[in-house]
Design an enzyme around this catalytic site. Structure first.
Site, PDB file in Angstrom:
ATOM      1  N   GLN A   1      11.719 -16.769  -5.218  1.00 57.03           N
ATOM      2  CA  GLN A   1      12.759 -16.606  -6.228  1.00 57.03           C
ATOM      3  C   GLN A   1      14.077 -16.091  -5.645  1.00 57.03           C
ATOM      4  O   GLN A   1      15.147 -16.321  -6.194  1.00 57.03           O
ATOM      5  CB  GLN A   1      12.289 -15.662  -7.328  1.00 57.03           C
ATOM      6  CG  GLN A   1      12.035 -14.233  -6.882  1.00 57.03           C
ATOM      7  CD  GLN A   1      11.583 -13.354  -8.034  1.00 57.03           C
ATOM      8  OE1 GLN A   1      11.669 -13.733  -9.184  1.00 57.03           O
ATOM      9  NE2 GLN A   1      11.076 -12.169  -7.709  1.00 57.03           N
TER      10      GLN A   1
ATOM     11  N   SER B   1       9.413  -6.341  -1.282  1.00 48.42           N
ATOM     12  CA  SER B   1       9.054  -5.165  -0.491  1.00 48.42           C
ATOM     13  C   SER B   1       9.289  -5.382   1.005  1.00 48.42           C
ATOM     14  O   SER B   1       9.664  -4.460   1.727  1.00 48.42           O
ATOM     15  CB  SER B   1       7.589  -4.782  -0.742  1.00 48.42           C
ATOM     16  OG  SER B   1       7.382  -4.423  -2.092  1.00 48.42           O
TER      17      SER B   1
ATOM     18  N   LEU C   1       6.100   0.234   9.616  1.00 48.48           N
ATOM     19  CA  LEU C   1       5.048   0.955  10.327  1.00 48.48           C
ATOM     20  C   LEU C   1       3.746   0.152  10.307  1.00 48.48           C
ATOM     21  O   LEU C   1       3.307  -0.316   9.250  1.00 48.48           O
ATOM     22  CB  LEU C   1       4.796   2.315   9.677  1.00 48.48           C
ATOM     23  CG  LEU C   1       5.728   3.465  10.083  1.00 48.48           C
ATOM     24  CD1 LEU C   1       7.146   3.210   9.599  1.00 48.48           C
ATOM     25  CD2 LEU C   1       5.207   4.782   9.523  1.00 48.48           C
TER      26      LEU C   1
ATOM     27  N   HIS D   1       8.817   4.423  -3.815  1.00 46.57           N
ATOM     28  CA  HIS D   1       8.478   5.218  -2.632  1.00 46.57           C
ATOM     29  C   HIS D   1       9.772   5.567  -1.917  1.00 46.57           C
ATOM     30  O   HIS D   1      10.571   4.684  -1.582  1.00 46.57           O
ATOM     31  CB  HIS D   1       7.549   4.402  -1.729  1.00 46.57           C
ATOM     32  CG  HIS D   1       7.400   4.933  -0.337  1.00 46.57           C
ATOM     33  ND1 HIS D   1       7.028   6.232  -0.076  1.00 46.57           N
ATOM     34  CD2 HIS D   1       7.569   4.334   0.869  1.00 46.57           C
ATOM     35  CE1 HIS D   1       6.976   6.400   1.244  1.00 46.57           C
ATOM     36  NE2 HIS D   1       7.302   5.267   1.827  1.00 46.57           N
TER      37      HIS D   1
ATOM     38  N   TYR E   1       6.370  10.623   6.913  1.00 49.11           N
ATOM     39  CA  TYR E   1       6.315   9.875   8.172  1.00 49.11           C
ATOM     40  C   TYR E   1       7.737   9.624   8.660  1.00 49.11           C
ATOM     41  O   TYR E   1       8.714   9.696   7.892  1.00 49.11           O
ATOM     42  CB  TYR E   1       5.552   8.557   8.023  1.00 49.11           C
ATOM     43  CG  TYR E   1       6.169   7.541   7.093  1.00 49.11           C
ATOM     44  CD1 TYR E   1       7.214   6.714   7.513  1.00 49.11           C
ATOM     45  CD2 TYR E   1       5.691   7.379   5.800  1.00 49.11           C
ATOM     46  CE1 TYR E   1       7.784   5.762   6.672  1.00 49.11           C
ATOM     47  CE2 TYR E   1       6.242   6.437   4.938  1.00 49.11           C
ATOM     48  CZ  TYR E   1       7.289   5.632   5.387  1.00 49.11           C
ATOM     49  OH  TYR E   1       7.850   4.704   4.539  1.00 49.11           O
TER      50      TYR E   1
ATOM     51  N   ASP F   1     -27.317  -9.179  -1.666  1.00 52.83           N
ATOM     52  CA  ASP F   1     -28.760  -9.229  -1.867  1.00 52.83           C
ATOM     53  C   ASP F   1     -29.023  -9.019  -3.351  1.00 52.83           C
ATOM     54  O   ASP F   1     -28.308  -8.277  -4.030  1.00 52.83           O
ATOM     55  CB  ASP F   1     -29.511  -8.225  -1.002  1.00 52.83           C
ATOM     56  CG  ASP F   1     -29.181  -6.782  -1.322  1.00 52.83           C
ATOM     57  OD1 ASP F   1     -28.129  -6.512  -1.941  1.00 52.83           O
ATOM     58  OD2 ASP F   1     -29.972  -5.893  -0.940  1.00 52.83           O
TER      59      ASP F   1
ATOM     60  N   LEU G   1     -38.014   0.327 -15.631  1.00 55.93           N
ATOM     61  CA  LEU G   1     -38.270   0.115 -17.055  1.00 55.93           C
ATOM     62  C   LEU G   1     -36.957  -0.201 -17.760  1.00 55.93           C
ATOM     63  O   LEU G   1     -36.071   0.657 -17.864  1.00 55.93           O
ATOM     64  CB  LEU G   1     -38.912   1.360 -17.661  1.00 55.93           C
ATOM     65  CG  LEU G   1     -40.225   1.815 -16.991  1.00 55.93           C
ATOM     66  CD1 LEU G   1     -40.685   3.151 -17.546  1.00 55.93           C
ATOM     67  CD2 LEU G   1     -41.315   0.746 -17.135  1.00 55.93           C
TER      68      LEU G   1
END
Length: 835
Positions: free
Chosen positions: A36, A45, A52, A231, A265, A558, A664
Site C-alpha cells: 500500500q 514497521s 537488532l 514502542h 537496549y 500423537d 472416565l
C-alpha cells in the site's frame, strides 16, 4: 514460462520481500507483491525498525529463524556492503538474579548450537567502553554479561531494496502504492486479491501485512490474534566519544547492548546512540487513527508506523540510560518516536493457512530478527507442504477461540510487552486473565486447596494443599530432596505424597483440559485410517494410540483414537492445530466423494474427564458401578459405556501414570456429581485428588512422550521411541512412504532416558547435554521420579550414545553427571497397568 501457482504476497516489508526472494529462488516466480505504500519506503514497521538481530530465545524454532536471518543478510550484499553488521550482542546483568539467568540463557544457546559466553564486568567494559565503571543510582553495578558474537544489526531498509531487486530479476512483480480492498474467493478457495487498481488473480495469497494483519484477516473472517503497540525509540545528539569511530553515518562497531534490568537496549547510530525502551506503559494503537501519509509525503520521519514521541513516558528511561552510559549526560534527545510493532498473546509469530479458506496464508507478528527465517519456513510450507523447521509453537491456529477475542489479545499482548525483558520461569503463570476455562470439578478443587497453573486458558491443578498432611505419613524412601530455588519454583513437596498415593492407593486426576474431538459419518473410518499410523479399523470398543505424520514422516501429533460406534470416534489430541487439520482433511475427503463425508467437532467444553488410577481403583469404582470392569470385562486399551451412580460414562482403559484405572468421560452437566460419587466411594481406600506435578513425574517414569516437548515434526517415530505406534504392514497413510525410507536410514539423534547420578539435582528442560565434553544434545522433559527415587531427564542425543553411557547436563553453568538408562524406569513388564 513459469509453471508455479499464482502467488500474491500482501506487504513489501522485510517479511514479504524475503518471502518473494525465497519463493523465486526455488523456481516459483509467478509471484506478485502488493504494497500500500511506496516500494522505496513502505512505511510499516520495517521502515523504522532499529534492526537488532539477537538469537537468544527459549524457543529452538525462534533461534533457528534468527540464525538463518543472520546468515542470509550477511550474504545479501551490493557494492561490497552486506545487509548485516555482525557487531555481536551483549546482555548485561546488574543483579545476581539476572547474572544467574544469563548462565541459563547461555545453556539455551548451547542447546540450540549458537556460540555464547559469560564475561565479567571488566570484559563488558572492553567490549563497550561507554559503560559506567561505578555503582548505578539504584545501588547495583554491572556484574557481567552474556556475549553472542554472531548477533548484530540488520540494515532492514537496504535489505528490502536488494531483495526487491533480486526477486524482480527472477520475474517477481512488485506493485507499490496499491491498496488491498478485498480477497476474492470461490468454493472455499482464494481466487485473487482485490485492489484499488483491479483484481490480481491468485491461487495462493500470503498476508505479510505486519500490524495491519488483524485488519486484513477480517476481510476473510479470520481472527488474527495480534495487537499493534507503540514502542519508544530515541536517537541522541552526537557524542564526542563516538566521533570518527564508525565508518558509516548510521553504522556501528560495538555490540548491540541490552540492559534488561531496566527494559532498555542500545545500538550505535554513527556518532549517536539509539535507545529502545520497553520501560513505558503499554500503548495500544487505534488503527482507525493512524496518520494518513501519502506516497509523496513518506519519509524517514513521516510514515504511518511512526507515531508522535511522548517524552514524559521516555524520561525515566533517559535517566537510566545516562546512569549506565555516562557519556549521555552531555547529550540530548535529538529525535524520538513511538514506533508500531505487533505483539501476540504468547509473544510468538503467526504462521499458517486459514483453517476455512484454502490458499490463504498468514506470516504476521514477525520482527526483523526472525524475518528471513520465517520467510524460508513459509516458502517450504507452500512448496513442499511443510516447513523443515518445527512450527508448532508458531502455528496460526494454536490458540483456542477465547484466546483470539479482542479483549484477550489486548490484555495478554500488553502483558507480554511489559514482561518482555523479565526473568520468567518456564511455568510462570499469567496473572490475568484467569478462570476463563474451568472443569466441572473446579469448585471441589478449590475446596481442596488446589494450586492452579494455566495452559490454553484452562485452569489446571498442580497440587492440592489438602494433601499436605500426607507428608507426615510419607515413607522415607518417597521423600524427595529439597530443590534449589529455580527448579523449586511452582513446585511443592506435596506432589511426592500425591505420587505415593497414586502408586499405593488411588487418586483422581482432572483430565478435562485434554482436547477431545468427535469424528462421525460414513467416511470417519477412512479419514482416520488414512491420516494416522495406527490400525483404527477395529470393532467398536477399540482404543488406539497412534501418530499423525507429515508427508515427510515427521511427527505432527500423537493422538488416541477410540472407536465408540461404527461411524463415531472420539479422539484425544494435542491442540487446536490438530482440530483444524482434521477438519480441513474431512472437507477435502467429503468434496472428493460426498458419500464418504465425515464431520469433526470439538467436544472438549461439553464434556469432562476424570483419570481414576491406582492399585485400588477397581475397589473404588466397584462401589458405585455394577458394570464389569474386571480384566475380562474391560481389557487394556478398550472402551465401553458404563453407568456410575446412574451417570452415563464412557470408560477407557488407559493410564498416563502407569497404574490400573480408567479415563472416565461424561458430559459436563454430570461432571461434578461424578467427582463427588468417586471421591466419596474412595474414602475408605485413601483416595486423594492429585495434580500435574505428580502426573508429570509418573508419566516420565513410564517413558510416555509429550508431543511438542519430547518430539515434534523434525523427528520420526523410530528415533523418538514410538515405532510401536506404527501398525505393522500398514501402507498408504499420510507419510508412510517417506517414513519407510527414513526408517532404513540411520538416525543422527535418538531420544534417550537419563537419570541424574547425584540423586537430587532436578533440571527443567532445554539444558545442553555434553558427551565426552562436547555439547551434543539437549534435554526435553525432566522431573524428579518419586517412585524410583531419582531425577529423570529425557534428551535428544547422538544415536551412538548407548545405555550405560555417562553424560553431563549443564544447569546454570554447572555440569551435572547423568547416565543413559533403559526405559521405562517403572514397571517395564506392564504388570501394574494391566492388573
Amino acid at each position: 514460462m513459469s509453471t508455479s501457482p499464482r502467488v500474491v504476497i500482501i506487504g513489501a516489508g522485510i517479511v514479504g520481500t524475503n518471502l518473494a526472494d525465497e519463493l523465486s529462488s526455488r523456481g516459483w516466480t509467478n509471484v506478485t507483491v502488493v504494497e500500500q505504500g511506496p516500494l522505496e519506503l513502505a512505511g510499516g514497521s520495517t521502515s523504522h525498525a532499529p534492526g537488532l538481530v539477537f538469537q537468544n530465545n527459549g524457543s529452538r524454532t525462534m533461534t533457528q529463524f534468527a540464525t538463518y536471518t543472520v546468515e542470509k543478510l550477511l550474504g545479501l550484499s551490493k557494492d561490497g556492503q552486506s545487509c548485516f553488521n555482525q557487531v555481536g550482542g551483549l546482555e548485561l546483568a546488574t543483579t545476581p538474579e539476572r547474572l544467574k539467568d544469563l548462565h541459563r540463557k547461555m545453556g539455551l544457546m548451547t542447546s540450540w548450537g549458537v556460540e555464547s559466553r559469560i564475561i565479567d564486568a571488566d570484559e563488558c567494559e572492553k567490549h563497550y567502553p561507554l559503560l559506567t565503571t561505578g555503582a548505578l543510582s539504584d545501588g547495583h553495578e554491572i556484574l557481567g554479561g552474556l556475549l553472542i558474537p554472531s548477533d548484530g544489526l540488520a540494515l532492514a531498509a537496504r535489505a528490502v531494496q536488494l531483495l526487491i531487486e533480486r526477486a524482480s530479476e527472477r520475474g517477481v512483480e512488485f506493485r507499490g502504492s496499491t491498496t488491498v480492498t478485498g480477497i476474492a474467493r470461490d468454493g472455499g478457495k482464494v481466487t485473487g486479491v482485490e485492489t484499488d487498481a483491479g483484481l490480481i488473480p491468485a491461487d495462493i495469497v500470503v498476508s505479510c501485512a505486519g500490524f495491519w494483519g488483524r485488519e486484513l484477516g477480517k476481510m476473510v473472517g479470520l481472527e488474527v490474534p495480534l495487537l499493534p503497540l507503540g514502542h519508544q525509540y530515541a536517537v541522541t545528539t552526537p557524542l564526542p566519544e563516538l566521533e570518527g569511530v564508525n565508518e558509516l553515518p548510521k553504522g556501528a562497531s560495538k555490540p548491540i547492548l541490552r540492559y534488561q534490568d531496566k527494559d532498555l537496549y542500545y545500538r550505535e547510530w554513527g556518532d549517536r546512540i539509539g535507545i529502545g525502551s520497553y520501560a513505558h506503559r503499554p500503548m495500544p494503537v487505534d488503527m482507525t487513527r493512524l496518520p494518513q501519509v501519502s506516497a509523496e509525503e513518506m519519509s524517514d520521519h513521516k510514515m504511518p508506523s511512526r507515531l508522535d514521541f511522548t517524552l514524559e513516558d521516555f524520561l525515566p528511561a533517559w535517566e537510566d540510560s545516562q546512569d549506565l552510559l555516562p557519556a549521555l549526560r552531555n547529550a540530548e534527545i535529538e529525535d524520538g518516536f513511538n514506533g508500531i510493532f505487533s505483539f501476540t498473546p504468547d509473544g510468538g509469530p503467526l504462521i499458517g493457512e486459514h483453517p476455512d479458506l484454502s490458499g490463504f496464508f498468514v506470516a504476521e507478528a514477525v520482527w526483523v530478527t526472525h524475518s528471513a527465517g520465517v520467510a524460508k519456513a513459509v516458502a517450504e510450507l507452500l512448496i513442499e507442504g511443510r516447513s523443515r523447521t518445527d512450527l508448532h509453537g508458531t502455528e496460526l491456529t494454536r490458540f483456542e477461540k477465547v484466546q483470539t477475542s479482542d479483549d484477550y489479545v489486548s490484555e495478554t499482548s500488553q502483558q507480554n510487552f511489559v514482561e518482555i525483558y523479565d526473568i520468567l520461569h518456564p511455568l510462570q503463570p499469567k496473572e490475568s486473565p484467569r478462570d476463563l476455562r474451568v472443569s466441572p470439578f473446579h469448585v471441589r478443587q478449590k475446596e481442596l486447596g488446589a494450586f492452579f497453573l494455566e495452559a490454553s486458558a484452562w485452569e489446571r491443578p498442580h497440587w492440592f494443599e489438602a494433601n499436605r498432611g500426607l507428608l507426615e505419613e510419607l515413607p522415607d524412601e518417597w521423600q524427595a530432596p529439597e530443590r534449589e530455588s529455580w527448579s523449586g519454583m511452582f513446585h511443592s513437596p506435596i506432589s511426592a505424597a500425591e505420587a505415593w498415593k497414586t502408586r499405593t492407593a488411588v487418586a483422581l486426576y482432572d483430565m478435562t483440559p485434554l482436547k477431545r474431538l468427535e469424528v462421525v459419518g460414513p467416511g470417519a473410518e477412512a479419514l482416520l485410517h488414512r491420516l494416522s499410523t495406527g490400525n483404527i479399523t477395529k470393532k467398536p470398543g477399540a482404543v488406539t494410540y497412534c501418530l499423525l505424520l507429515e508427508h515427510d514422516g515427521g511427527i505432527r501429533s500423537d493422538v488416541t483414537v477410540a472407536r465408540l460406534e461404527d461411524e463415531r470416534f472420539q479422539l484425544g489430541v494435542n491442540s487446536n492445530v490438530d482440530f483444524d487439520y482434521l477438519r480441513a482433511e474431512a472437507r477435502r475427503q467429503s468434496a472428493a466423494d460426498p458419500s464418504q463425508w465425515a464431520h469433526v467437532s470439538d467436544i472438549t467444553g461439553s464434556t469432562c474427564c476424570i483419570g481414576l488410577w491406582g492399585p485400588l481403583a477397581r475397589e473404588v469404582i466397584g462401589k458405585v458401578s455394577d458394570d464389569d470392569l474386571s480384566n475380562d470385562g474391560l481389557k487394556y486399551f478398550r472402551a465401553k459405556e458404563i453407568s456410575v451412580g446412574g451417570i452415563p460414562v464412557t470408560a477407557m482403559r488407559l493410564s498416563y501414570v502407569g497404574e490400573l484405572g480408567w479415563e472416565l468421560y461424561t458430559s459436563a452437566e454430570y461432571g461434578l456429581k461424578l467427582w463427588d460419587l468417586l471421591f466419596e466411594a474412595g474414602q475408605e481406600f485413601g483416595i486423594i485428588a492429585a495434580g500435574r506435578g505428580a502426573f508429570n513425574s509418573l508419566r516420565l517414569e513410564k517413558g510416555y512422550r509429550l508431543w511438542g516437548t519430547d518430539m515434534n515434526t523434525e523427528h520420526h517415530p523410530y528415533q523418538a521411541g514410538l515405532g510401536f505406534s506404527v501398525a505393522k504392514d500398514k501402507v498408504g497413510f499420510t507419510g508412510a512412504e517417506a517414513l519407510a525410507e527414513r526408517k532404513e536410514q540411520p538416525a543422527e539423534k535418538t531420544l534417550r532416558c537419563l537419570t541424574i547420578d547425584d540423586g537430587r539435582s532436578v533440571v527443567l528442560g532445554k539444558e545442553p547435554v555434553y558427551v565426552d565434553g562436547e555439547a551434543s544434545g539437549y534435554v526435553t522433559s525432566a522431573a524428579y521420579g518419586f517412585s524410583i527415587h531419582r531425577p529423570i531427564a529425557y534428551a535428544w542425543l547422538p544415536t551412538a550414545v548407548g545405555i550405560g553411557d555417562r553424560v553431563e547436563i549443564e544447569y546454570f553453568g554447572e555440569r551435572i553427571p547423568a547416565t543413559v538408562t533403559a526405559e521405562p524406569l517403572y514397571d517395564p513388564s506392564m504388570e501394574r497397568i494391566r492388573g
